[in-house]
Design a protein around this motif. Structure first.
Motif, short mmCIF file in Angstrom:
data_model
loop_
_atom_site.label_atom_id
_atom_site.label_comp_id
_atom_site.label_asym_id
_atom_site.label_seq_id
_atom_site.Cartn_x
_atom_site.Cartn_y
_atom_site.Cartn_z
N PHE A 63 0.80 -1.22 0.00
CA PHE A 63 0.00 0.00 0.00
C PHE A 63 0.85 1.29 0.00
O PHE A 63 0.64 2.15 -0.85
CB PHE A 63 -0.99 -0.04 1.17
CG PHE A 63 -1.71 1.23 1.40
CD1 PHE A 63 -2.68 1.68 0.51
CD2 PHE A 63 -1.42 2.01 2.51
CE1 PHE A 63 -3.33 2.88 0.72
CE2 PHE A 63 -2.07 3.20 2.73
CZ PHE A 63 -3.03 3.63 1.84
N PRO A 64 1.81 1.43 0.91
CA PRO A 64 2.64 2.64 0.85
C PRO A 64 3.40 2.77 -0.47
O PRO A 64 3.53 3.87 -1.02
CB PRO A 64 3.63 2.47 2.01
CG PRO A 64 3.06 1.43 2.88
CD PRO A 64 2.16 0.57 2.05
N TRP A 65 3.87 1.64 -0.97
CA TRP A 65 4.60 1.65 -2.24
C TRP A 65 3.70 2.17 -3.36
O TRP A 65 4.05 3.08 -4.10
CB TRP A 65 5.15 0.24 -2.49
CG TRP A 65 5.45 -0.13 -3.92
CD1 TRP A 65 5.91 0.69 -4.91
CD2 TRP A 65 5.30 -1.44 -4.50
NE1 TRP A 65 6.05 -0.04 -6.09
CE2 TRP A 65 5.69 -1.33 -5.87
CE3 TRP A 65 4.90 -2.69 -4.03
CZ2 TRP A 65 5.68 -2.42 -6.74
CZ3 TRP A 65 4.90 -3.77 -4.90
CH2 TRP A 65 5.28 -3.63 -6.23
N LEU A 66 2.51 1.62 -3.47
CA LEU A 66 1.60 2.03 -4.55
C LEU A 66 1.08 3.45 -4.32
O LEU A 66 0.90 4.21 -5.27
CB LEU A 66 0.43 1.05 -4.67
CG LEU A 66 0.81 -0.35 -5.14
CD1 LEU A 66 -0.39 -1.27 -5.13
CD2 LEU A 66 1.41 -0.30 -6.54
N THR A 67 0.83 3.80 -3.06
CA THR A 67 0.35 5.15 -2.77
C THR A 67 1.38 6.18 -3.22
O THR A 67 1.04 7.19 -3.85
CB THR A 67 0.10 5.32 -1.26
OG1 THR A 67 -0.77 4.30 -0.84
CG2 THR A 67 -0.54 6.66 -0.96
N ALA A 68 2.63 5.89 -2.90
CA ALA A 68 3.68 6.82 -3.28
C ALA A 68 3.80 6.92 -4.79
O ALA A 68 4.02 7.99 -5.35
CB ALA A 68 5.01 6.35 -2.68
N ALA A 71 -7.90 -0.54 -7.84
CA ALA A 71 -8.83 -1.67 -7.85
C ALA A 71 -8.09 -2.95 -7.49
O ALA A 71 -8.57 -3.75 -6.67
CB ALA A 71 -9.48 -1.80 -9.23
N GLY A 72 -6.94 -3.15 -8.09
CA GLY A 72 -6.15 -4.35 -7.78
C GLY A 72 -5.80 -4.41 -6.31
O GLY A 72 -5.92 -5.44 -5.65
N GLN A 73 -5.39 -3.27 -5.79
CA GLN A 73 -4.99 -3.23 -4.38
C GLN A 73 -6.19 -3.45 -3.46
O GLN A 73 -6.06 -4.06 -2.39
CB GLN A 73 -4.29 -1.90 -4.09
CG GLN A 73 -3.94 -1.64 -2.65
CD GLN A 73 -2.95 -2.64 -2.08
OE1 GLN A 73 -2.37 -3.47 -2.78
NE2 GLN A 73 -2.77 -2.59 -0.75
N ALA A 74 -7.37 -2.98 -3.84
CA ALA A 74 -8.57 -3.19 -3.01
C ALA A 74 -8.87 -4.68 -2.89
O ALA A 74 -9.25 -5.16 -1.81
CB ALA A 74 -9.77 -2.44 -3.58
N LEU A 75 -8.68 -5.42 -3.98
CA LEU A 75 -8.89 -6.88 -3.90
C LEU A 75 -7.79 -7.53 -3.09
O LEU A 75 -8.03 -8.38 -2.23
CB LEU A 75 -8.90 -7.50 -5.30
CG LEU A 75 -9.91 -6.98 -6.32
CD1 LEU A 75 -9.96 -7.92 -7.52
CD2 LEU A 75 -11.28 -6.83 -5.72
N PHE A 76 -6.56 -7.11 -3.39
CA PHE A 76 -5.41 -7.72 -2.72
C PHE A 76 -5.53 -7.58 -1.21
O PHE A 76 -5.35 -8.53 -0.46
CB PHE A 76 -4.12 -7.06 -3.21
CG PHE A 76 -2.87 -7.73 -2.73
CD1 PHE A 76 -2.33 -8.79 -3.44
CD2 PHE A 76 -2.25 -7.31 -1.56
CE1 PHE A 76 -1.17 -9.41 -2.99
CE2 PHE A 76 -1.10 -7.94 -1.11
CZ PHE A 76 -0.56 -9.00 -1.83
N THR A 77 -5.85 -6.39 -0.75
CA THR A 77 -5.84 -6.15 0.69
C THR A 77 -6.97 -6.91 1.39
O THR A 77 -6.84 -7.27 2.55
CB THR A 77 -5.92 -4.64 1.01
OG1 THR A 77 -5.64 -4.46 2.41
CG2 THR A 77 -7.27 -4.05 0.71
N LEU A 78 -8.07 -7.16 0.68
CA LEU A 78 -9.16 -7.92 1.31
C LEU A 78 -9.01 -9.42 1.08
O LEU A 78 -9.91 -10.19 1.43
CB LEU A 78 -10.52 -7.43 0.81
CG LEU A 78 -10.94 -6.06 1.33
CD1 LEU A 78 -12.29 -5.65 0.74
CD2 LEU A 78 -11.03 -6.05 2.86
N SER A 79 -7.91 -9.84 0.49
CA SER A 79 -7.66 -11.27 0.22
C SER A 79 -8.73 -11.88 -0.65
O SER A 79 -9.12 -13.02 -0.48
CB SER A 79 -7.61 -12.07 1.53
OG SER A 79 -6.66 -11.59 2.40
#
Ligand code: PHE
Length: 465
Positions: free
Chosen positions: A29-34, A215-223
């Motif tokens: 998340f921090p990596w992608l946010t940055a 979108a990808g990260q939203a799926l990833f973080t919710l497993s």
């Protein structure tokens, strides 16, 4: 053989939160946010968690509880043999994610240990460059995987539930403590500002890229999309509201994710480093560098990487369990054999990622997003067009009044709106992997036609037809 079940409701919730909270929150998340303009990314990501992640997660839970099976068995049980391929996509997604996940888990393990000695303090950049890929990375990946195997082989209640009910509260307490301490550092304010202030201009210019990444990260973080939540829900004995549970899991995951951001960003800025420089290594170079300059840096480093290690482990457990439950249910293996078999496979695939930055980057960034998206599209179209009315029935089973009120909107969302949206991000994502930019109208058209075609085929193949 009777199938395992969770001992308590809270045990299931904590296991699922343990799965959700992980490297996705603290590292990816921090990596992608940055990389995607700070708060611009954060805003879209939060919106997508609500609009796509939560209904999608519930859709996955529905299949798991309804079938009481591993992913492959679940689709066979509910849809017949021809739907087993949806389970196979989940197995593939799980294998892809864990292959790079345990490499990062290995880095984290190494940093937890080397924080104690201050090994990377003098030259954090050089240190990371020396250990990130290669033999050492393979060895630490193996060690992390071994810990995962050790927990999973103890079983659902004695291994997974018992460990996550300790780990998740531990993560919250330690992370909260760090956030408070970080607030006292000079320069912390700039970190909050980057994290929390919205750059509308950036968002407007890069909307599509930010959208696909978020979108990808939203799926990833919710497993979601790899069958981990499906498998966990298959161990639910009693009837209670999946909508309420899914929402609670997402709320807790997001809260812990935001808390992690409140630790990571101020720490980066208190040192004057821009998080945008680091890529996947940001956490290990910039952040680790900060520890070297801080009072009590060794202790802080051990605590911080220790927290991340717990978070990574409780997620890796859930991914391994996907493969293990498949080998147990479908191939009649004992839990020990299944865990060793799946662990052996991942030892090999993860070692490839640990040896090659190119393979690692491809898996961790784009391929992970694509397989999770493909998996979730399949799950939701199955809910919507194969289970149909039964999916709503399962959604409403054990649910209160409110959940029954939203059951129809939920159904419309998972049967139509979400698959089309996800297919759109999938097509756009494939385009950028192949280096062919696909214009939005074309991507929309492909998504609509593709989803309509698959939905029609699914509806015709539904056993209830
Ligand atoms: N949600 C986990 C994390 O944020 C990763 C994960 C993805 C776990 C897919 C299971 C399935 O770290």
């Amino acid at each position: 053989m009777t199938r395992a079940t969770w001992r308590t409701r809270i045990g299931f919730i904590l296991a699922a939160v343990g799965s959700a909270v992980g490297l996705g929150n603290v590292w990816r998340f921090p990596w992608l946010t940055a990389e995607n303009g700070g708060a611009a990314f954060l805003v879209l990501y939060l919106a997508l968690i609500v609009a796509v992640g939560v209904p999608g997660l519930i859709g996955e839970l529905v299949i798991g509880r309804r079938s009481g099976r591993n992913p492959v068995g679940a689709f066979r049980e509910l849809g017949g043999d021809r739907f087993r391929f949806l389970g196979a996509i989940a197995l593939l997604a799980a294998a892809v994610v864990l292959s790079f996940y345990s490499v990062v888990g290995g880095w984290i393990l190494r940093y937890t240990l080397s924080s104690a000695t201050g090994a990377y303090f003098a030259a954090p950049g050089e240190y990371f460059a020396a250990i990130d890929y290669g033999l050492g990375a393979v060895a630490f990946h193996a060690a992390f995987l071994f810990a995962t195997v050790a927990v999973v082989h103890l079983g659902v209640d004695r291994g997974i539930e018992a460990s996550t009910t300790l780990m998740v509260p531990g993560i919250v307490v330690l992370l909260g403590g760090l956030a408070v301490w970080v607030a006292t550092l000079p320069g912390a304010a700039e970190g909050y500002a980057f994290y929390l202030s919205l750059d509308v201009g950036y968002l407007r210019e890069n909307f599509l890229d930010v959208l696909v990444a978020a979108a990808g990260q939203a799926l990833f973080t919710l497993s979601v999309g790899a069958g981990a939540m499906l498998t966990y829900a298959s161990y639910l004995g009693e009837d209670r509201s999946l909508a309420a549970d899914g929402t609670l899991i997402a709320v807790l995951n997001t809260a812990i994710g935001v808390l992690a951001g409140l630790v990571v960003f101020p720490l980066l800025f208190s040192l004057g480093v821009s998080p945008g420089q680091g890529g996947p290594g940001a956490l290990f170079v910039s952040l680790a560098g900060a520890f070297g300059d801080l009072p009590y840096g060794r202790i802080v480093g051990v605590v911080f990487f220790g927290v991340v290690l717990l978070a990574a482990l409780s997620s890796a457990i859930s991914i391994l369990e996907v493969l293990v439950s498949y080998l147990i249910d479908e191939h009649g293996r004992s839990r020990l054999q299944a865990t060793l078999g799946a662990g052996g496979l991942l030892l090999v695939t993860g070692s490839v990622a640990a040896a090659s930055p190119a393979v690692f980057g491809l898996l961790a960034d784009t391929i992970a997003n694509l397989v999770l998206t493909a998996g979730l599209i399949g799950f939701l179209l199955f809910d919507g067009w194969v289970l149909g009315r039964l999916a709503r029935e399962e959604f409403e089973r054990g649910a209160g009044r409110l959940a029954r009120l939203v059951s129809l909107p939920w159904y419309v969302a998972i049967a139509v709106a979400l698959p089309v949206f996800l297919a759109f991000t999938f097509v756009t994502g494939v385009g950028s992997v192949l280096g062919i930019p696909i214009s939005s109208p074309i991507a929309v058209a492909v998504a609509v036609v593709g989803v309509a075609a698959v939905a029609a085929v699914f509806a015709r193949c539904s056993p209830s037809e």
